[in-house]
Design an enzyme around this catalytic site. Sequence first.
Site, mmCIF file in Angstrom:
data_model
loop_
_atom_site.group_PDB
_atom_site.id
_atom_site.type_symbol
_atom_site.label_atom_id
_atom_site.label_comp_id
_atom_site.label_asym_id
_atom_site.label_seq_id
_atom_site.Cartn_x
_atom_site.Cartn_y
_atom_site.Cartn_z
ATOM 1 N N ALA A 102 -2.891 59.703 53.878
ATOM 2 C CA ALA A 102 -1.622 59.631 54.590
ATOM 3 C C ALA A 102 -0.592 60.583 53.993
ATOM 4 O O ALA A 102 0.096 61.314 54.709
ATOM 5 C CB ALA A 102 -1.089 58.197 54.581
ATOM 6 N N GLU A 142 1.738 61.796 42.735
ATOM 7 C CA GLU A 142 0.495 61.022 42.672
ATOM 8 C C GLU A 142 0.329 60.466 41.264
ATOM 9 O O GLU A 142 0.243 61.217 40.300
ATOM 10 C CB GLU A 142 -0.703 61.901 43.038
ATOM 11 C CG GLU A 142 -2.058 61.262 42.823
ATOM 12 C CD GLU A 142 -2.199 59.910 43.509
ATOM 13 O OE1 GLU A 142 -2.452 58.922 42.796
ATOM 14 O OE2 GLU A 142 -2.052 59.850 44.744
ATOM 15 N N ASN A 196 -7.761 55.815 48.440
ATOM 16 C CA ASN A 196 -8.933 55.152 49.001
ATOM 17 C C ASN A 196 -9.647 56.000 50.040
ATOM 18 O O ASN A 196 -10.817 55.766 50.345
ATOM 19 C CB ASN A 196 -8.538 53.810 49.629
ATOM 20 C CG ASN A 196 -8.354 52.724 48.590
ATOM 21 O OD1 ASN A 196 -8.900 52.793 47.492
ATOM 22 N ND2 ASN A 196 -7.583 51.712 48.926
ATOM 23 N N GLY A 214 -15.860 56.213 53.770
ATOM 24 C CA GLY A 214 -16.864 56.997 54.483
ATOM 25 C C GLY A 214 -16.253 58.131 55.270
ATOM 26 O O GLY A 214 -16.959 59.041 55.703
ATOM 27 N N ALA A 259 5.856 57.214 40.505
ATOM 28 C CA ALA A 259 7.163 56.860 41.053
ATOM 29 C C ALA A 259 7.547 55.477 40.559
ATOM 30 O O ALA A 259 6.762 54.531 40.643
ATOM 31 C CB ALA A 259 7.106 56.884 42.571
ATOM 32 N N ASP A 282 2.478 49.536 44.560
ATOM 33 C CA ASP A 282 3.719 50.072 43.991
ATOM 34 C C ASP A 282 4.774 50.371 45.055
ATOM 35 O O ASP A 282 5.953 50.050 44.893
ATOM 36 C CB ASP A 282 3.439 51.367 43.216
ATOM 37 C CG ASP A 282 2.419 51.176 42.109
ATOM 38 O OD1 ASP A 282 1.970 50.043 41.911
ATOM 39 O OD2 ASP A 282 2.077 52.169 41.445
ATOM 40 N N ARG A 298 -15.526 42.407 60.329
ATOM 41 C CA ARG A 298 -15.760 42.325 58.891
ATOM 42 C C ARG A 298 -15.436 40.947 58.333
ATOM 43 O O ARG A 298 -16.170 40.427 57.494
ATOM 44 C CB ARG A 298 -14.920 43.389 58.172
ATOM 45 C CG ARG A 298 -15.392 44.803 58.422
ATOM 46 C CD ARG A 298 -14.436 45.813 57.833
ATOM 47 N NE ARG A 298 -14.967 47.158 57.967
ATOM 48 C CZ ARG A 298 -14.319 48.251 57.586
ATOM 49 N NH1 ARG A 298 -13.109 48.140 57.059
ATOM 50 N NH2 ARG A 298 -14.854 49.436 57.734
ATOM 51 N N HIS A 312 -9.324 45.836 52.088
ATOM 52 C CA HIS A 312 -8.141 46.401 52.742
ATOM 53 C C HIS A 312 -7.072 45.323 52.838
ATOM 54 O O HIS A 312 -7.381 44.153 53.096
ATOM 55 C CB HIS A 312 -8.507 46.893 54.147
ATOM 56 C CG HIS A 312 -7.438 47.721 54.810
ATOM 57 N ND1 HIS A 312 -7.405 49.093 54.728
ATOM 58 C CD2 HIS A 312 -6.380 47.364 55.572
ATOM 59 C CE1 HIS A 312 -6.377 49.552 55.418
ATOM 60 N NE2 HIS A 312 -5.725 48.516 55.937
ATOM 61 N N ALA A 363 -8.764 52.756 59.693
ATOM 62 C CA ALA A 363 -7.873 53.101 58.582
ATOM 63 C C ALA A 363 -7.589 54.595 58.545
ATOM 64 O O ALA A 363 -6.441 55.011 58.358
ATOM 65 C CB ALA A 363 -8.470 52.648 57.249
#
Length: 496
Positions: free
Chosen positions: A57, A76, A84, A89, A199, A267, A326, A435, A479
């Site tokens: 993202a 980062e 993730n 996949g 951060a 976070d 799932r 998730h 996702a």
Amino acid sequence: MKSFKRISIILLAIVLSLSAVGCGQKNGENADADTPNKDGQVKEEVYDVVVIGGGGAGLSAAIEVKGAGASVVVLEKMAFIGGNTLISGGELNAPETWIQEKLGIEDSIEQYKEDTLKGGDNQADEKLVTVLANNARSAIEWLRDEVNVSFKEDYLMQFGGHSVPRAAYPEGGSGDELISKLGTKVEEMDIPVRKQTKAEEILTDESGKVNGVRAVDKDGNEIIFKANKGVIVATGGFGSSLEMRKKYNPEYDERYMSTDQPGSTGDGIVMAEELGAALIGMENIQTYPTCSPVTGVLSYVADTRFDGAVLVNKEGNRFVEELDRRDVISKAILSQTDGMGYLIWDTTVKNKSHMDNYMKEFDQLVKQGTLIKADTIEEAAKFFDINVDQLKETIAKYNEYATNGKDEDFNRRGEIIGLTEAPYYIQKVVPSVHHTMGGLKIDTEARVINNEGNPIPGLFAAGEVTGGIHGTNRLGGNAITDIVVFGRIAAESVLK
């Protein structure tokens, strides 16, 4: 490169980059920003936009911001980019794509929207799901055309809960394809990425508008990253935070391992909440049903489930539809003897599932004693002390269903393939936390909403850090669609 190998690379990256911050990107007017604090003073860097989080993202957002002519930096906290997305996949759902057209698969934006809403028990924000569905095809085309991601042109996955195959499959069957290409694009565009820079606080001016981020690098130096236009939070979920999981849903306690990379500790949610950001759906935590009982890592070998493998219990019986949601499959497995499930497949399914991409993981599972390859079903069943006679009867009945084209026990979706070609394989699997559907409340422009129902000026969010898009349960393949669609929207919105 799959599950085990990717985790090894991540751990290696952490070790090798203990002395490295960022990745050497150019930074124009802030070219000296990587020098240590020599006088104890807090450094400042100024950009139009600050992106917190270097996963799918965050990188998508940064690329779009820079492409629009604005300056941007990515913070980062880990020693590697990818989040993730890297250990996923990499498959992403989209309706009405060129791949579906090639394969003759009929689909529609409305059907995708309906599947997604139904998959989350109709608890998702329909407006957000509509945005997801309407922009899914352009997201995959953007990855193909602008980021140079390669997809299999003759194959689509059908994850559980979807009415048709619609998940585009990246070359190599790995999130590595997405992150490596996103990372390359970031480098080509000279977007600075500050790795191992955590951060700590989202800053505001006197009027309450978000205008920067206070961060700390690996040497303990404090840096203020000023944001002239705003901040995009893309820090992922909280699946690796046992504390947060227990706070919002005590069910997901120490009994559960996690598939997530260790940086998924919520976070961004915590920082935004301090500014009055509203949270939504925090109790909705998803497990992935077919993970390693030894490490908790998501198994891509077990993706045979999508291509014909049958799920049985210790007694040798099927107990759930293999392509159900799932959460449904996870709960079903946990209710079986020892809380375990066993996937069984044959050589036909093995070849259909692109197993050659996953042989490193395959070999590791064999060493762990959680996967067996055998010449007969009897031999494979005895390895795990599964009821041999009942398993043979179960498979014989399933093979009849394959011949007749209808699963009379569980109405399995997709193609039903008989298990008739030796050798046979059985894999022991268990659910792991995968998730977190809850997070920051956003609107259709990816603006973070406060507890009074108003946008927080200058604050935007995208990806797993947000809530409301998936409802109570996320369908597989959604996702990656989510992070690209809303990452790009956040970039557009912050520059308005």
